[in-house]
Structure formats: C-alpha cells, structure tokens
Enzyme design. Structure first.
Site, PDB file in Angstrom:
ATOM      1  N   GLU A 108      29.336-157.587 -93.381  1.00  0.00           N
ATOM      2  CA  GLU A 108      29.171-156.227 -92.802  1.00  0.00           C
ATOM      3  C   GLU A 108      27.733-155.984 -92.337  1.00  0.00           C
ATOM      4  O   GLU A 108      27.473-154.998 -91.658  1.00  0.00           O
ATOM      5  CB  GLU A 108      29.635-155.157 -93.810  1.00  0.00           C
TER       6      GLU A 108
ATOM      7  N   HIS B 162      27.493-160.909 -97.220  1.00  0.00           N
ATOM      8  CA  HIS B 162      27.673-159.589 -96.587  1.00  0.00           C
ATOM      9  C   HIS B 162      27.969-159.699 -95.091  1.00  0.00           C
ATOM     10  O   HIS B 162      27.063-159.456 -94.275  1.00  0.00           O
ATOM     11  CB  HIS B 162      26.397-158.758 -96.769  1.00  0.00           C
TER      12      HIS B 162
ATOM     13  N   CYS C 110      30.328-159.043-102.747  1.00  0.00           N
ATOM     14  CA  CYS C 110      29.112-159.113-103.561  1.00  0.00           C
ATOM     15  C   CYS C 110      29.299-158.386-104.903  1.00  0.00           C
ATOM     16  O   CYS C 110      29.975-158.908-105.771  1.00  0.00           O
ATOM     17  CB  CYS C 110      27.916-158.632-102.766  1.00  0.00           C
TER      18      CYS C 110
HETATM   19  N1  GLN Z   1      22.975-158.026-107.772  1.00  0.00           N
HETATM   20  C1  GLN Z   1      24.034-157.076-107.677  1.00  0.00           C
HETATM   21  C2  GLN Z   1      24.837-157.006-108.985  1.00  0.00           C
HETATM   22  O1  GLN Z   1      24.648-157.827-109.825  1.00  0.00           O
HETATM   23  C3  GLN Z   1      24.955-157.387-106.513  1.00  0.00           C
HETATM   24  C4  GLN Z   1      24.176-157.361-105.223  1.00  0.00           C
HETATM   25  C5  GLN Z   1      24.955-156.911-104.033  1.00  0.00           C
HETATM   26  O2  GLN Z   1      26.044-156.349-104.115  1.00  0.00           O
HETATM   27  N2  GLN Z   1      24.349-157.087-102.893  1.00  0.00           N
HETATM   28  O3  GLN Z   1      25.624-156.147-109.150  1.00  0.00           O
END
Ligand code: GLN
Length: 196
Positions: free
Chosen positions: A173, A171, A78
């Site tokens: 995890e 995710h 992410c």
């Molecule tokens: N929206 C976050 C970003 O732009 C990432 C979200 C996440 O890691 N769950 O950094």
C-alpha cells in the site's frame, strides 16, 4: 462492487483504502462489530501490533474478528500479519490465530529496520518481481503444511495464504503496485460468490 472492511483503529489504514478504491471497490472503515458485519473481507493494516490488540479488545472487536476470519477473507499486513499468526516467537503476545505461521516481531534489527528491496512474487501461477517496502517488519519463521508461500525476499517467505487468510510482512500500500490488493479482492469475490 464488493465492500472491503479496513480495520481503522490504528496504523496506515488510509493507504489501503486508496488501493481498494483504485481497484474500483468500496471500503468501509471498521471500528465496531456492526461495521464488520457489513463487510465481505477485512484488511488488518500495519501499525503497532500491541496497540492494535489493546484497541481491538477495548472496542469489543477481538472475538468478532476471530469469528469473521474463520470463514471470510482477511488480509493482514505487517502488524496485521503478526496479529493473524498462530504464534509470536519469544513473546507472550496474544494473537488471533487465523493462519498457521509463527512470526518474529521486528526481526530485521535496528539499523535496517526499514528498507526497500526487490522481492519475488508468485500470484496466480505467475512469477514476477516487485518492490517490497519493509517497516520494522516481522519475519515469518515457520509455516504449517497447509500454508502456501506467495512471495519471497531472499529465502524469507513474506506473503502467504491459508484458505481465506492472506498475510504479508511488507507494505504494497506504500507503492502504486495494486497486485496484492487485486489478489485479495479476487479472493473476496470468490468467497462472496460461494456464500451468496
Ligand atoms: N513492528 C510492528 C509490530 O511489531 C509492525 C510494523 C508495521 O506494521 N509496519 O507490531
């Protein structure tokens, strides 16, 4: 046993620790260059990419992670995927440029910025379904020729790898499904065997 570093400056690093422990390997919370030097692989967790950038630079970790990621396995989840990308579209945001993808941050809009849905995953030549948890997720909007897609949500590639670098926009995890972490550990084990 292999030591997997988990960048622990911000974000949901503890959940990644539990996944790696459940798979029988050791984790090291990485907060300094010295910690990183002791690891065979590194997970960059989800969180807020702009905060992570600031903290990595403040802790003198930015260049060290770039150097590490040139040779050693890195899994960016992410925000970690955003950090590892070659380009962040539409924003002058810095990145580690470890994998040849372009990503768009917060690409799923406000109403549905967090959701759970079925995803298709293809690891080690086997196609399966899995639960995908997306939290203000980025979207991978383009992949270079040497990047292999490994999972999809509808038509979007949501897990991909190029050489030693693995990235995902969801995710695992936050579920009990260990497959992505297991895949990463195997990558780390393979590299550790080659580099000795
Ligand atoms: N929206 C976050 C970003 O732009 C990432 C979200 C996440 O890691 N769950 O950094």
């Amino acid at each position: 046993m292999i030591t997997i570093g988990i960048l622990s400056l911000q974000g949901d690093f503890e959940r990644h620790q539990s996944m790696i422990s459940a798979l029988g390997h050791e984790t090291l919370p990485v907060k300094t260059r010295e910690h990183l030097a002791r690891c065979r692989g590194l997970i960059i967790p989800g969180g807020e990419s702009t905060t992570l950038i600031k903290l990595m630079k403040k802790h003198d970790m930015w260049d060290a992670v770039i150097e590490f990621g040139k040779k050693m396995p890195v899994y960016g989840a992410c925000a970690g995927c955003i950090l590892a990308a070659r380009e962040i579209v539409g924003l002058p945001q810095d990145s580690l440029k470890l994998i040849d993808i372009a990503v768009q941050r917060n690409a799923y809009g406000r109403q549905v910025d967090s959701f759970i849905d079925d995803i298709k995953i293809q690891l080690n030549g086997k196609t399966d379904s899995m639960e995908g948890v997306f939290i203000r997720a980025p979207r991978i909007v383009s992949l270079g020729k040497s990047v292999t897609p490994l999972a999809w949500h509808h038509d979007d590639v949501i897990l991909a790898e190029e050489g030693n670098v693995l990235v995902g926009t969801f995710h695992p995890e936050l579920t009990d499904d260990l497959r992505v972490h297991d895949y990463f550990i195997r990558k780390v084990a393979k590299t550790a065997k080659i580099t000795g």
